[in-house]
Scaffold this motif. Structure first.
Motif, PDB file in Angstrom:
ATOM      1  N   GLY A 172       7.912  19.344  88.302  1.00  0.00           N
ATOM      2  CA  GLY A 172       8.081  20.741  88.693  1.00  0.00           C
ATOM      3  C   GLY A 172       8.865  21.544  87.670  1.00  0.00           C
ATOM      4  N   PRO A 173       9.031  22.854  87.917  1.00  0.00           N
ATOM      5  CA  PRO A 173       9.785  23.720  87.009  1.00  0.00           C
ATOM      6  C   PRO A 173      11.245  23.300  86.897  1.00  0.00           C
ATOM      7  CG  PRO A 173       8.406  25.025  88.482  1.00  0.00           C
ATOM      8  CD  PRO A 173       8.368  23.624  89.002  1.00  0.00           C
ATOM      9  N   VAL A 174      11.743  23.326  85.675  1.00  0.00           N
ATOM     10  CA  VAL A 174      13.115  22.919  85.366  1.00  0.00           C
ATOM     11  C   VAL A 174      13.736  23.937  84.422  1.00  0.00           C
ATOM     12  CG1 VAL A 174      14.532  21.194  84.185  1.00  0.00           C
ATOM     13  CG2 VAL A 174      12.665  20.445  85.660  1.00  0.00           C
ATOM     14  N   ALA A 175      15.008  24.249  84.638  1.00  0.00           N
ATOM     15  CA  ALA A 175      15.786  25.044  83.693  1.00  0.00           C
ATOM     16  C   ALA A 175      17.052  24.267  83.363  1.00  0.00           C
ATOM     17  CB  ALA A 175      16.141  26.413  84.271  1.00  0.00           C
ATOM     18  N   ILE A 176      17.379  24.194  82.086  1.00  0.00           N
ATOM     19  CA  ILE A 176      18.554  23.459  81.619  1.00  0.00           C
ATOM     20  C   ILE A 176      19.513  24.442  80.954  1.00  0.00           C
ATOM     21  CG2 ILE A 176      19.393  21.737  79.973  1.00  0.00           C
ATOM     22  CD1 ILE A 176      16.751  20.224  80.425  1.00  0.00           C
ATOM     23  N   LEU A 177      20.754  24.436  81.398  1.00  0.00           N
ATOM     24  CA  LEU A 177      21.807  25.243  80.795  1.00  0.00           C
ATOM     25  C   LEU A 177      22.717  24.314  79.995  1.00  0.00           C
ATOM     26  CD1 LEU A 177      22.816  27.487  83.847  1.00  0.00           C
ATOM     27  CD2 LEU A 177      21.128  27.979  82.079  1.00  0.00           C
ATOM     28  N   ARG A 178      22.779  24.529  78.698  1.00  0.00           N
ATOM     29  CA  ARG A 178      23.674  23.736  77.853  1.00  0.00           C
ATOM     30  C   ARG A 178      24.987  24.503  77.708  1.00  0.00           C
ATOM     31  NH1 ARG A 178      19.020  22.157  73.391  1.00  0.00           N
ATOM     32  NH2 ARG A 178      18.126  20.400  74.568  1.00  0.00           N
ATOM     33  N   ALA A 179      25.990  24.045  78.448  1.00  0.00           N
ATOM     34  CA  ALA A 179      27.262  24.764  78.505  1.00  0.00           C
ATOM     35  C   ALA A 179      28.268  24.154  77.534  1.00  0.00           C
ATOM     36  CB  ALA A 179      27.817  24.731  79.925  1.00  0.00           C
ATOM     37  N   PRO A 180      29.085  24.992  76.893  1.00  0.00           N
ATOM     38  CA  PRO A 180      30.200  24.509  76.086  1.00  0.00           C
ATOM     39  C   PRO A 180      31.456  24.438  76.941  1.00  0.00           C
ATOM     40  CG  PRO A 180      29.899  26.846  75.709  1.00  0.00           C
ATOM     41  CD  PRO A 180      28.903  26.441  76.792  1.00  0.00           C
ATOM     42  N   GLY A 181      32.608  24.799  76.406  1.00  0.00           N
ATOM     43  CA  GLY A 181      33.837  24.797  77.185  1.00  0.00           C
ATOM     44  C   GLY A 181      33.801  25.859  78.270  1.00  0.00           C
ATOM     45  N   ILE A 182      34.097  25.463  79.495  1.00  0.00           N
ATOM     46  CA  ILE A 182      34.090  26.387  80.639  1.00  0.00           C
ATOM     47  C   ILE A 182      35.527  26.765  80.943  1.00  0.00           C
ATOM     48  CG2 ILE A 182      33.403  26.703  83.045  1.00  0.00           C
ATOM     49  CD1 ILE A 182      31.456  24.311  82.614  1.00  0.00           C
ATOM     50  N   TYR A 183      35.805  28.071  80.988  1.00  0.00           N
ATOM     51  CA  TYR A 183      37.165  28.498  81.301  1.00  0.00           C
ATOM     52  C   TYR A 183      37.139  29.462  82.472  1.00  0.00           C
ATOM     53  CZ  TYR A 183      36.531  33.149  79.163  1.00  0.00           C
ATOM     54  OH  TYR A 183      36.118  34.426  78.887  1.00  0.00           O
ATOM     55  N   GLY A 184      38.309  29.726  83.012  1.00  0.00           N
ATOM     56  CA  GLY A 184      38.463  30.602  84.165  1.00  0.00           C
ATOM     57  C   GLY A 184      39.798  30.307  84.819  1.00  0.00           C
ATOM     58  N   PRO A 185      40.028  30.805  86.024  1.00  0.00           N
ATOM     59  CA  PRO A 185      41.303  30.548  86.702  1.00  0.00           C
ATOM     60  C   PRO A 185      41.570  29.045  86.846  1.00  0.00           C
ATOM     61  CG  PRO A 185      40.081  32.274  87.835  1.00  0.00           C
ATOM     62  CD  PRO A 185      39.146  31.709  86.802  1.00  0.00           C
ATOM     63  N   GLY A 186      42.725  28.618  86.404  1.00  0.00           N
ATOM     64  CA  GLY A 186      43.073  27.210  86.478  1.00  0.00           C
ATOM     65  C   GLY A 186      42.395  26.340  85.453  1.00  0.00           C
ATOM     66  N   ARG A 187      41.663  26.943  84.513  1.00  0.00           N
ATOM     67  CA  ARG A 187      40.913  26.171  83.523  1.00  0.00           C
ATOM     68  C   ARG A 187      41.274  26.615  82.110  1.00  0.00           C
ATOM     69  NH1 ARG A 187      36.005  23.821  86.164  1.00  0.00           N
ATOM     70  NH2 ARG A 187      35.253  23.443  84.045  1.00  0.00           N
ATOM     71  N   LEU A 188      42.553  26.859  81.894  1.00  0.00           N
ATOM     72  CA  LEU A 188      43.052  27.247  80.577  1.00  0.00           C
ATOM     73  C   LEU A 188      44.235  26.342  80.206  1.00  0.00           C
ATOM     74  CD1 LEU A 188      42.984  31.139  80.936  1.00  0.00           C
ATOM     75  CD2 LEU A 188      41.602  29.806  79.350  1.00  0.00           C
ATOM     76  N   PRO A 189      44.450  26.122  78.912  1.00  0.00           N
ATOM     77  CA  PRO A 189      45.537  25.222  78.493  1.00  0.00           C
ATOM     78  C   PRO A 189      46.904  25.911  78.515  1.00  0.00           C
ATOM     79  CG  PRO A 189      44.381  26.028  76.577  1.00  0.00           C
ATOM     80  CD  PRO A 189      43.614  26.554  77.773  1.00  0.00           C
ATOM     81  N   VAL A 190      47.250  26.504  79.660  1.00  0.00           N
ATOM     82  CA  VAL A 190      48.470  27.283  79.759  1.00  0.00           C
ATOM     83  C   VAL A 190      49.706  26.417  79.507  1.00  0.00           C
ATOM     84  CG1 VAL A 190      49.933  28.594  81.349  1.00  0.00           C
ATOM     85  CG2 VAL A 190      47.467  29.030  81.276  1.00  0.00           C
ATOM     86  N   GLU A 191      49.742  25.229  80.092  1.00  0.00           N
ATOM     87  CA  GLU A 191      50.931  24.389  79.938  1.00  0.00           C
ATOM     88  C   GLU A 191      51.102  23.928  78.492  1.00  0.00           C
ATOM     89  OE1 GLU A 191      53.356  24.035  82.080  1.00  0.00           O
ATOM     90  OE2 GLU A 191      52.172  25.483  83.233  1.00  0.00           O
ATOM     91  N   ARG A 192      50.016  23.658  77.800  1.00  0.00           N
ATOM     92  CA  ARG A 192      50.130  23.291  76.388  1.00  0.00           C
ATOM     93  C   ARG A 192      50.717  24.445  75.578  1.00  0.00           C
ATOM     94  NH1 ARG A 192      44.564  20.054  74.675  1.00  0.00           N
ATOM     95  NH2 ARG A 192      45.059  18.093  75.758  1.00  0.00           N
ATOM     96  N   VAL A 193      50.286  25.657  75.907  1.00  0.00           N
ATOM     97  CA  VAL A 193      50.810  26.825  75.204  1.00  0.00           C
ATOM     98  C   VAL A 193      52.296  26.995  75.509  1.00  0.00           C
ATOM     99  CG1 VAL A 193      50.671  29.344  75.013  1.00  0.00           C
ATOM    100  CG2 VAL A 193      48.569  27.985  75.114  1.00  0.00           C
ATOM    101  N   ARG A 194      52.672  26.818  76.775  1.00  0.00           N
ATOM    102  CA  ARG A 194      54.086  26.954  77.147  1.00  0.00           C
ATOM    103  C   ARG A 194      54.947  25.906  76.446  1.00  0.00           C
ATOM    104  NH1 ARG A 194      55.358  30.661  80.599  1.00  0.00           N
ATOM    105  NH2 ARG A 194      53.909  31.473  82.176  1.00  0.00           N
ATOM    106  N   ARG A 195      54.405  24.703  76.282  1.00  0.00           N
ATOM    107  CA  ARG A 195      55.179  23.644  75.623  1.00  0.00           C
ATOM    108  C   ARG A 195      55.222  23.814  74.106  1.00  0.00           C
ATOM    109  NH1 ARG A 195      52.343  20.269  79.442  1.00  0.00           N
ATOM    110  NH2 ARG A 195      50.862  19.682  77.804  1.00  0.00           N
ATOM    111  N   GLY A 196      54.446  24.772  73.600  1.00  0.00           N
ATOM    112  CA  GLY A 196      54.433  24.987  72.162  1.00  0.00           C
ATOM    113  C   GLY A 196      53.738  23.884  71.394  1.00  0.00           C
TER     114      GLY A 196
END
Length: 284
Positions: free
Chosen positions: A141-165
């Motif tokens: 049957g019909p198929v669609a494929i989404l090739r996704a890279p890094g997904i970001y959004g709320p709670g999906r950012l390296p905030v703690e790494r940035v805070r730790r420097g």
């Protein structure tokens, strides 16, 4: 009424579920645990707990099948997708939408990459995704494929790494990185379900690649923090984990024209700067 089944109804799946419900579709989210099913139910999403690592999963009928569940962490195939497709052999959905990874392209030396580029997976996780795509190519049957890279959004950012420097790779040594906001990925999945042609593959990205450190600097600026220090590639090879280093060894710039033009998709967050304010909470 259109019946949508979302295999792996996590953060992206819940966004798709809300978009589908707004169209008055009947939605069922498939998750692994009863706790996750209870969480979906509390959000108003009908849910079913199933272990896709067990044979013959009892899946509900579907007109549109969204498959977002990842493969197992070992092996060179995706037996979970195989089990799902087998379950629907005698009652196939009208369309299957699969979210995979842009990692199937492998290292492209920083080139711009369209969906016509042959895939060349170079890690085990990318090879499992490539195997899933190959399996879907045999689906009748019909198929669609989404090739996704890094997904970001709320709670999906390296905030703690940035805070730790924590240091980031200097731009001169950095590969190109690509990303998409999770809300735009959900919209892309719905667009592919509603109007994507058969056997379509899309780079599900905002089309604005940057060096790896650019995201960290942008987050630091938004939070009023100093820009993270930089290190050389040689120092990163010495100090960073194999998993983190694997992302340094592949560089590509994803072209998203097909996503925008063929699906008529207007991204809500066309670059990282546009998406950060919607992704950082006051508590961050």
């Amino acid at each position: 009424m259109t019946r949508a089944v979302i295999i792996g109804c996590g953060n992206t799946g819940q966004r798709v579920a809300r978009l589908a419900a707004a169209r008055r579709w009947q939605v069922t989210g498939i998750v692994r645990s009863t706790d996750s099913a209870d969480h979906l139910a509390s959000a108003g999403i009908a849910a079913q707990a199933l272990d896709l690592d067990q044979p013959d999963p009892d899946l509900p009928d579907a007109d549109i099948l969204f498959h977002f569940a990842p493969p197992p962490r070992t092996g060179d195939d995706d037996p979970r997708l195989a089990a799902v497709l087998t379950a629907y052999t005698e009652r196939p959905p009208r369309r299957v939408v699969y979210i995979g990874t842009s990692g199937v392209y492998g290292d492209c030396g920083g080139d711009w990459v369209t969906e016509d580029r042959p895939i060349n997976p170079q890690t085990d996780r990318a090879r499992r995704r490539a195997a899933a795509e190959a399996r879907l190519s045999g689906w009748p049957g019909p198929v669609a494929i989404l090739r996704a890279p890094g997904i970001y959004g709320p709670g999906r950012l390296p905030v703690e790494r940035v805070r730790r420097g924590e240091p980031v790779l200097a731009d001169a040594d950095s590969p190109w990185t690509n990303r998409i906001h999770i809300d735009d990925l959900a919209s892309a999945a719905m667009a592919a379900a509603e109007r994507g042609p058969d056997r379509a593959i899309y780079n599900a990205t905002d089309g604005q690649p940057t060096p790896m450190g650019a995201a960290y600097r942008a987050i630091a600026q938004r939070l009023g923090l100093p820009a993270p220090p930089t290190i050389s590639r040689a120092d990163a090879e010495r100090d960073w984990s194999d998993m983190r280093l694997s992302f340094l060894r592949e560089s590509r710039r994803l072209d998203n024209r097909r996503l925008r033009e063929q699906l008529g998709l207007t991204l809500q967050y066309p670059d990282l700067v546009a998406g950060l304010d919607a992704s950082l909470s006051p508590d961050d």
